[in-house]
Design an enzyme around this catalytic site. Structure first.
Site, PDB file in Angstrom:
ATOM      1  N   ASP A  95       0.816  -1.213   0.000  1.00  0.00           N
ATOM      2  CA  ASP A  95       0.000   0.000   0.000  1.00  0.00           C
ATOM      3  C   ASP A  95       0.853   1.267   0.000  1.00  0.00           C
ATOM      4  O   ASP A  95       0.456   2.284  -0.558  1.00  0.00           O
ATOM      5  CB  ASP A  95      -0.940  -0.008   1.211  1.00  0.00           C
ATOM      6  CG  ASP A  95      -2.074  -1.023   1.047  1.00  0.00           C
ATOM      7  OD1 ASP A  95      -2.235  -1.556  -0.071  1.00  0.00           O
ATOM      8  OD2 ASP A  95      -2.784  -1.284   2.032  1.00  0.00           O
ATOM      9  N   ASP A 198      -1.133  13.906  20.920  1.00  0.00           N
ATOM     10  CA  ASP A 198       0.127  13.675  20.207  1.00  0.00           C
ATOM     11  C   ASP A 198       0.006  14.070  18.741  1.00  0.00           C
ATOM     12  O   ASP A 198       1.014  14.179  18.047  1.00  0.00           O
ATOM     13  CB  ASP A 198       0.520  12.195  20.295  1.00  0.00           C
ATOM     14  CG  ASP A 198       1.077  11.816  21.664  1.00  0.00           C
ATOM     15  OD1 ASP A 198       1.206  12.711  22.529  1.00  0.00           O
ATOM     16  OD2 ASP A 198       1.365  10.621  21.873  1.00  0.00           O
ATOM     17  N   THR A 209      -8.976   3.268   6.667  1.00  0.00           N
ATOM     18  CA  THR A 209      -8.514   1.956   7.118  1.00  0.00           C
ATOM     19  C   THR A 209      -7.011   1.937   7.380  1.00  0.00           C
ATOM     20  O   THR A 209      -6.428   0.861   7.552  1.00  0.00           O
ATOM     21  CB  THR A 209      -8.864   0.879   6.068  1.00  0.00           C
ATOM     22  OG1 THR A 209      -8.410   1.304   4.783  1.00  0.00           O
ATOM     23  CG2 THR A 209     -10.363   0.644   6.013  1.00  0.00           C
ATOM     24  N   LEU A 213      -7.609   4.439  11.469  1.00  0.00           N
ATOM     25  CA  LEU A 213      -8.205   3.261  12.086  1.00  0.00           C
ATOM     26  C   LEU A 213      -7.401   2.791  13.286  1.00  0.00           C
ATOM     27  O   LEU A 213      -7.969   2.391  14.313  1.00  0.00           O
ATOM     28  CB  LEU A 213      -8.311   2.142  11.045  1.00  0.00           C
ATOM     29  CG  LEU A 213      -8.956   0.834  11.515  1.00  0.00           C
ATOM     30  CD1 LEU A 213     -10.403   1.053  11.941  1.00  0.00           C
ATOM     31  CD2 LEU A 213      -8.872  -0.231  10.431  1.00  0.00           C
ATOM     32  N   ALA A 233      -3.746   9.785  20.472  1.00  0.00           N
ATOM     33  CA  ALA A 233      -3.521   9.786  21.923  1.00  0.00           C
ATOM     34  C   ALA A 233      -3.990  11.087  22.582  1.00  0.00           C
ATOM     35  O   ALA A 233      -3.194  11.818  23.168  1.00  0.00           O
ATOM     36  CB  ALA A 233      -2.039   9.540  22.229  1.00  0.00           C
TER      37      ALA A 233
END
Length: 313
Positions: A95, A198, A209, A213, A233
């Site tokens: 990818d 963060d 995705t 994700l 986060a």
């Protein structure tokens, strides 16, 4: 879907004869770190040569094939930058390679087919065993083209040295130390929130995705017409992903103890100075992804992501 029948002026000919009679141009882009995938690479090159295709190879990938793989590659031309035209682009890798290929293709409207030589292969969904039928499908017209939205970022401070367009996502992230950053976020000029986190990811449906994700963002079906904001986060349990229309304009300003932050655009990153204002919006073009007819998104989701799998079964 495009359908082309293998006959000429009423005289039937074989599919193979039809394929070799049709002249196509292929632009090849690949992963230069996958030396163990030589058999699949050779299979593609041999098949294209047998079909009489014009083969254009991106320079870095050509040098990898010639020097490291020791292939006798004789391309029609070598691609430097985005100065090329082709009927199809072949992304030969995972990818990450697909995202690089999309970057080279840009606004050219060239359909991209991803041949998976990596691990997951969500975008590059043609497996090594499917190479021959997939390429034949491009000749016979037995394929479909999906239009995937692209987003872009503009800065009002220092210019970006990297391409500002992303098929997957644009993220602002902390840099240099463990302290979180503050990201003031507005949508169409209306204040949304200041993320203490963060980082913050702005993703397309295609990128939903990926990094989004992994940070708790939703899976969004391609062609949905939205963007998603997902915090990395966050320092508050009240922060959740937000989905907005893709015609919206997102404005971000960042504060950081180190007085700088990182912007990552489909994996390409650059340091930015604190106070740089970022404006993210939908780009004026799409990336066209070529898939064999019958390939369905939900089937890929189940196969690649093991979506809905129940180990009790």
């Amino acid at each position: 879907m495009f359908c082309i029948q293998p006959h000429i002026v009423g005289r039937k000919i074989s599919k193979q004869a039809f394929m070799t009679a049709k002249k196509l141009r292929f632009a090849l882009f690949g992963n230069v770190y996958q030396a163990k995938k030589s058999a699949s690479i050779q299979k593609i090159l041999t098949m294209l040569a047998q079909l009489g295709a014009d083969i254009y190879v991106e320079r870095e990938y050509y040098e990898f094939l010639a020097a490291q793989q020791r292939f006798n590659v004789q391309p029609t031309r070598i691609i430097d930058g985005n100065d090329f035209e082709a009927d199809f682009a072949l992304s030969m890798g995972g990818d990450g390679t697909f995202l690089k290929t999309a970057h080279f293709v840009g606004e050219k409207n060239i359909p991209v087919m991803g041949i998976n030589m990596g691990r997951l292969g969500f975008l590059a969904d043609v497996g090594p065993e499917e190479i021959s039928p997939a390429i034949r499908a491009l000749y016979t017209g037995d394929y479909e083209v999906e239009k995937h939205a692209v987003i872009q970022v503009d800065t009002d401070g220092e210019p970006l040295a990297i391409c500002p367009k992303a098929l997957n996502d644009i993220a602002v992230l902390k840099r240099d130390n463990a302290s979180m950053i503050s990201i003031r976020t507005s949508i169409n000029g209306d204040y949304l929130a200041t993320y203490q986190a963060d980082g913050l990811i702005v993703s397309t449906p295609t990128g939903s995705t990926a990094y989004s994700l992994s940070n708790g963002g939703p899976i969004i079906v391609p062609q949905t017409g939205v963007m998603c904001l997902t915090a990395v986060a966050p320092h508050s349990l009240n922060i959740r992903p937000v989905v907005i229309p893709d015609d919206a304009e997102i404005t971000l300003t960042v504060e950081s103890r180190s007085h700088n932050f990182l912007i990552a655009i489909d994996g390409r990153s650059q340091k930015c100075s604190e106070g740089t204002r970022l404006t993210i919006r939908k780009a004026p073009y799409y990336i066209r992804i070529a898939k064999r007819s019958g390939r369905k998104y939900y089937a890929t989701l189940r196969e690649k992501m093991m979506w809905g799998m129940d180990k009790r079964d």
